[in-house]
Scaffold this active site. Structure first.
Site, short mmCIF file in Angstrom:
data_model
loop_
_atom_site.label_atom_id
_atom_site.label_comp_id
_atom_site.label_asym_id
_atom_site.label_seq_id
_atom_site.Cartn_x
_atom_site.Cartn_y
_atom_site.Cartn_z
N ALA A 21 6.77 1.31 65.30
CA ALA A 21 5.92 -0.22 64.39
C ALA A 21 6.11 -1.06 65.00
CB ALA A 21 5.16 0.01 63.31
N GLY A 24 5.46 -3.56 70.35
CA GLY A 24 4.61 -2.19 71.43
C GLY A 24 3.15 -1.58 71.30
N SER A 146 2.84 11.03 77.23
CA SER A 146 2.99 11.17 78.12
C SER A 146 2.88 11.82 79.12
CB SER A 146 4.49 9.93 78.41
OG SER A 146 4.41 9.43 79.99
N TYR A 173 13.67 12.64 79.56
CA TYR A 173 12.43 11.93 79.13
C TYR A 173 10.73 13.02 79.26
CZ TYR A 173 8.18 8.39 77.73
OH TYR A 173 7.85 7.50 77.49
#
Length: 283
Positions: A21, A24, A146, A173
């Site tokens: 936090a 971004g 993502s 990733y």
């Protein structure tokens, strides 16, 4: 049939933990959730930025380094000490990382994006269950994934991604983001009828510090979403009075079902990943 997240509601009296936090979409989400009335636990690694976001939101700062599982355990203990009830856990921390292992002996990308969040969720699970029993419909676990999950491939014999081509970190990733989806689906199975809802989401391509100095990413950022736009799925999953997709679903931005890799539908793999993760953190 596709469904879309509705507008967020008010959050007075609710505690929301947001990891990653300090910048971004995590920072943007913390700020908006605070404006909706939530008490925000601002979790970050950078002391100055984390305390700055806490000051902006009127929340509390918690420092944690997800590359050290001992730090995650300290974070869990601090959160349990600070909050008698926890309504939302947003596992948002993560990102691309160099190849190698953490001091705990696990792949950096694997630990930073999946294993640390898995451990934190486990540490807070009883508090989340108790809150759900007292305040039905308010408790949610949200995972920032993502669209890169569609290129991932989970190999149970190489969760640390130490073998095979590195491909600039993209393979590891994408796999970690797929692990976020699998974790969400297995958590949904394990918490059915407890009052806990859990969802993962793709925020869109967001103009943040992601990708570092990679020139191709830098070029693409010119057309990227703002952090505030990217934070909208997280905010709405946390604050919408009702989520229009069953627990365990994956959202692409504000719509579900979002695109996932074929492995995401493998319930046996989801269970095996959970068990392998628990073994690694001593659960």
């Amino acid at each position: 049939m596709s469904v879309r997240l509705g507008a967020p509601g008010r959050m007075e009296g609710r505690v929301v933990v947001v990891t990653g936090a300090s910048s971004g979409i995590g920072r943007a989400a913390a700020r908006e959730l605070a404006l909706l009335g939530a008490e925000v636990a601002v979790v970050g690694r950078n002391r100055e930025r984390t305390h700055a976001v806490a000051a902006e939101t009127g929340g509390r700062a918690f420092l944690a380094d997800f590359d050290r599982l001992a730090s995650v355990r300290e974070l869990g203990a601090a959160l349990l000490d600070a909050y008698p009830r926890i309504h939302v856990l947003a596992n948002n921390a993560g990102g691309m990382a160099p190849r190698g292992t953490t001091g705990d002996g696990f792949g950096i990308t694997f630990q930073r994006n999946h294993l640390a969040g898995f451990l934190l969720t486990d540490l807070l699970r009883d508090r989340l269950l108790a809150t759900a029993a007292e305040e039905p419909g308010t408790v949610r676990v949200i995972q920032t994934s993502s669209a890169a999950n569609t290129s991932g491939k989970v190999r149970l014999d190489d969760l640390d991604e130490l073998r095979g081509p590195w491909l600039g970190g993209w393979r590891a990733y994408g796999t970690a983001k797929l692990e976020n989806v699998l974790f969400t689906r297995e958590l949904a199975r394990r918490t059915v009828e407890t009052g806990i809802g859990t969802w993962s989401f793709h925020p869109g391509f967001v103009a943040t510090g992601f990708g570092g100095s990679n020139p191709l990413i830098g070029l693409a950022k010119r057309a990227a979403l703002s952090p505030e736009q990217g934070a909208q799925p997280l905010v709405r999953l946390a604050a919408s009075p009702a989520v229009p997709a069953p627990s365990g679903n994956h959202f692409s931005r504000l719509a579900a079902p979002g695109s996932v890799a074929r492995q995401a539908d493998d319930a046996g793999l989801a269970r095996a990943l959970w068990e392998a993760s628990a073994a690694r953190v001593g659960g």
